[in-house]
Design a protein around this motif. Structure first.
Motif, PDB file in Angstrom:
ATOM      1  N   SER A 199      38.073 -43.904 -23.901  1.00 27.86           N
ATOM      2  CA  SER A 199      38.202 -44.189 -22.467  1.00 27.86           C
ATOM      3  C   SER A 199      39.133 -43.186 -21.773  1.00 27.86           C
ATOM      4  O   SER A 199      38.828 -42.732 -20.679  1.00 27.86           O
ATOM      5  CB  SER A 199      38.577 -45.658 -22.222  1.00 27.86           C
ATOM      6  OG  SER A 199      39.953 -45.825 -22.200  1.00 27.86           O
ATOM      7  N   THR A 200      40.234 -42.777 -22.428  1.00 24.15           N
ATOM      8  CA  THR A 200      41.087 -41.780 -21.756  1.00 24.15           C
ATOM      9  C   THR A 200      40.406 -40.408 -21.735  1.00 24.15           C
ATOM     10  O   THR A 200      40.526 -39.671 -20.761  1.00 24.15           O
ATOM     11  CB  THR A 200      42.483 -41.643 -22.419  1.00 24.15           C
ATOM     12  OG1 THR A 200      42.323 -41.377 -23.791  1.00 24.15           O
ATOM     13  CG2 THR A 200      43.327 -42.862 -22.218  1.00 24.15           C
ATOM     14  N   ASP A 203      38.115 -40.594 -18.882  1.00 24.51           N
ATOM     15  CA  ASP A 203      38.825 -40.507 -17.591  1.00 24.51           C
ATOM     16  C   ASP A 203      39.186 -39.067 -17.260  1.00 24.51           C
ATOM     17  O   ASP A 203      39.048 -38.619 -16.130  1.00 24.51           O
ATOM     18  CB  ASP A 203      40.117 -41.342 -17.625  1.00 24.51           C
ATOM     19  CG  ASP A 203      39.833 -42.836 -17.685  1.00 24.51           C
ATOM     20  OD1 ASP A 203      38.674 -43.233 -17.430  1.00 24.51           O
ATOM     21  OD2 ASP A 203      40.767 -43.595 -18.020  1.00 24.51           O
ATOM     22  N   LYS A 206      36.135 -37.156 -16.157  1.00 28.55           N
ATOM     23  CA  LYS A 206      35.751 -37.430 -14.759  1.00 28.55           C
ATOM     24  C   LYS A 206      36.662 -36.669 -13.806  1.00 28.55           C
ATOM     25  O   LYS A 206      36.204 -36.053 -12.843  1.00 28.55           O
ATOM     26  CB  LYS A 206      35.840 -38.939 -14.472  1.00 28.55           C
ATOM     27  CG  LYS A 206      34.618 -39.692 -14.972  1.00 28.55           C
ATOM     28  CD  LYS A 206      34.675 -41.156 -14.534  1.00 28.55           C
ATOM     29  CE  LYS A 206      34.201 -42.057 -15.666  1.00 28.55           C
ATOM     30  NZ  LYS A 206      35.065 -43.166 -16.007  1.00 28.55           N
TER      31      LYS A 206
END
Ligand code: PMV
Length: 318
Positions: A199-200, A203, A206
Motif C-alpha cells: 500500500s505504501t 501510494d 500515485k
C-alpha cells in the motif's frame, strides 16, 4: 527420510527504501534477532503427493488443496516442485514458524519464502543456488508487494549487508555484499502500526505519477545518500552514517511515507543521543531505526518504548 530445517533472519533497510523501486540503490542488512523457520518432515502413512501445511503464526493449517491457490506459501511450494521437476513428491508436513513481525518492514514474507524454498528443495534432494533461491523468492514477493524491488529476497537469501540496485529496466539488478569495516549498532523501534508495503509503494507510485519531476529528484537525492553511506560503511567512517540517516529521513518525509508516530519515535531516539534515525521499510507505520553507540543502545531502546514503540530490537551490523 529425516526432517529438514532451514532458518532465515529478518532484515531492515538502512538506506534507500522507495527510491530503490525507481532504480536507485539501497542498502539492507540482516537482523538475526528475529527468525523464520521451515521444517519439512515426512508424512508417514500418507500417499505420495500429500502435502500438509502448518503455519500457526498466521492461523493457517490444511492440505495444499485446502489452502487458497494464490496463497504465497502455496505458490512457493509449487515453484519448488516445478523447479525440481518432481510431480509426485513424497508425503510431507511443511511447518512454518516465525518470530518476524508481519507487515513491519522486517522482511517476514521474504524470510518465510527463503526458508521454505531452501528446506523443501533440500527435502526433495535438490540443492538450489543462492541466486536461484533469491529469484524464486522474488516471484513470491510479487504477490506481497505488487512491484517489489528485489532487495528483501536478496538480503535474506545472502544473510549479509547488501548494496542493491534493480537497475532502470534496461539493465539487470546489481547486488553486492558490503564488507563492514567497523561494526555499528542499531536500535529498531516498532511503531506497532501495521503497514503493508504494497500500500505504501502504491501510494508513492500515485504521487510520483502526479508529480514526476519532484519525486524523481527525491529519489535521486536518496540514491546519492545511499552511495555515500556505502562508502562510509566500507571505509569505517561510521560517524558519517547518522547524519546520512537523518538526511534520508527528511527525503522520506517529503515522499509522504513518514507518520506522526514514526516522527515521534525518531525524535525520541535523537533526543536520547542517537547519532541519526529514520524510518525503515515501507513507512507510514512499521519500524524506525536509530544509530547508537553500544553504550547507550539500551537507553535509546527504553526511550523508544516510553515513546510508544511496541517492540525494540538492538542489533549489530558486522
Ligand atoms: O517494508 P519493507 O521493509 O518490506 O520494504 C519496503 C521497501 C520498499 O523500497 C518500499 C519496497 C521495495 O520493494 O523495495
Amino acid at each position: 527420510m529425516p526432517a529438514i530445517t532451514a532458518t532465515t533472519p529478518g532484515k531492515i533497510i538502512l538506506f534507500g527504501e522507495h527510491a530503490v523501486v525507481y532504480g536507485q540503490p539501497a542498502i539492507a542488512v540482516p537482523v538475526n534477532q528475529v527468525k523464520a523457520r521451515a521444517i519439512i518432515s515426512p508424512g508417514i502413512g500418507q500417499p505420495s503427493g500429500w502435502i500438509y501445511l502448518q503455519a500457526p503464526d498466521i492461523d493457517l493449517e490444511g492440505t495444499l488443496e485446502d489452502i487458497p491457490h494464490d496463497h504465497p506459501l502455496v505458490i512457493a511450494i509449487k515453484e519448488v516442485l516445478q523447479e525440481t521437476g518432481i510431480e509426485q513428491p513424497p508425503a510431507m508436513i511443511v511447518r512454518i514458524t516465525s518470530t518476524i513481525p508481519v507487515a513491519a518492514g522486517l522482511g517476514s514474507g521474504a524470510a518465510v519464502s527463503v526458508a521454505m524454498i531452501r528446506a523443501l528443495s533440500e527435502f526433495l534432494g535438490v540443492i538450489l543456488s543462492d541466486e536461484r533461491v533469491s529469484q524464486m523468492t522474488f516471484e513470491v514477493e510479487k504477490i506481497y508487494h505488487g512491484t517489489p524491488s528485489g532487495i528483501d529476497n536478496s538480503v535474506i537469501t545472502y544473510q549479509q549487508p547488501i548494496y542493491f540496485s534493480r537497475g532502470d529496466g534496461t539493465n539487470s539488478p546489481q547486488m553486492e555484499i558490503i564488507r563492514v569495516k567497523k561494526p555499528f549498532t542499531l536500535v529498531i523501534g516498532d511503531s506497532g502500526i501495521p503497514s503493508p508495503t504494497a500500500s505504501t509503494v502504491g501510494d508513492v507510485r500515485k504521487a510520483w505519477q502526479v508529480n514526476k519531476t519532484v519525486y524523481q529528484e527525491l529519489f535521486q537525492k536518496t540514491g546519492r545518500i545511499t552511495e555515500q553511506a556505502r562508502t562510509a560503511i566500507t571505509k569505517g567512517n561510521n560517524e558519517l552514517l547518522g547524519p546520512l540517516m537523518d538526511a534520508n529521513q527528511e527525503l522520506l518525509g517529503k515522499m509522504g511515507v513518514s507518520s506522526p508516530e514514526l516522527d515521534h519515535l525518531i525524535h525520541a531516539a535523537r533526543e536520547t543521543g542517537a547519532q541519526g534515525a529514520k524510518l525503515s521499510g515501507g513507512g507510514k507505520g512499521g519500524n524506525m531505526i536509530a544509530l547508537a553507540s553500544p553504550e547507550i543502545a539500551h537507553q535509546i531502546a527504553g526511550a523508544l518504548s516510553e515513546a510508544g514503540a511496541v517492540r525494540t530490537i538492538i542489533t549489530t551490523v558486522e
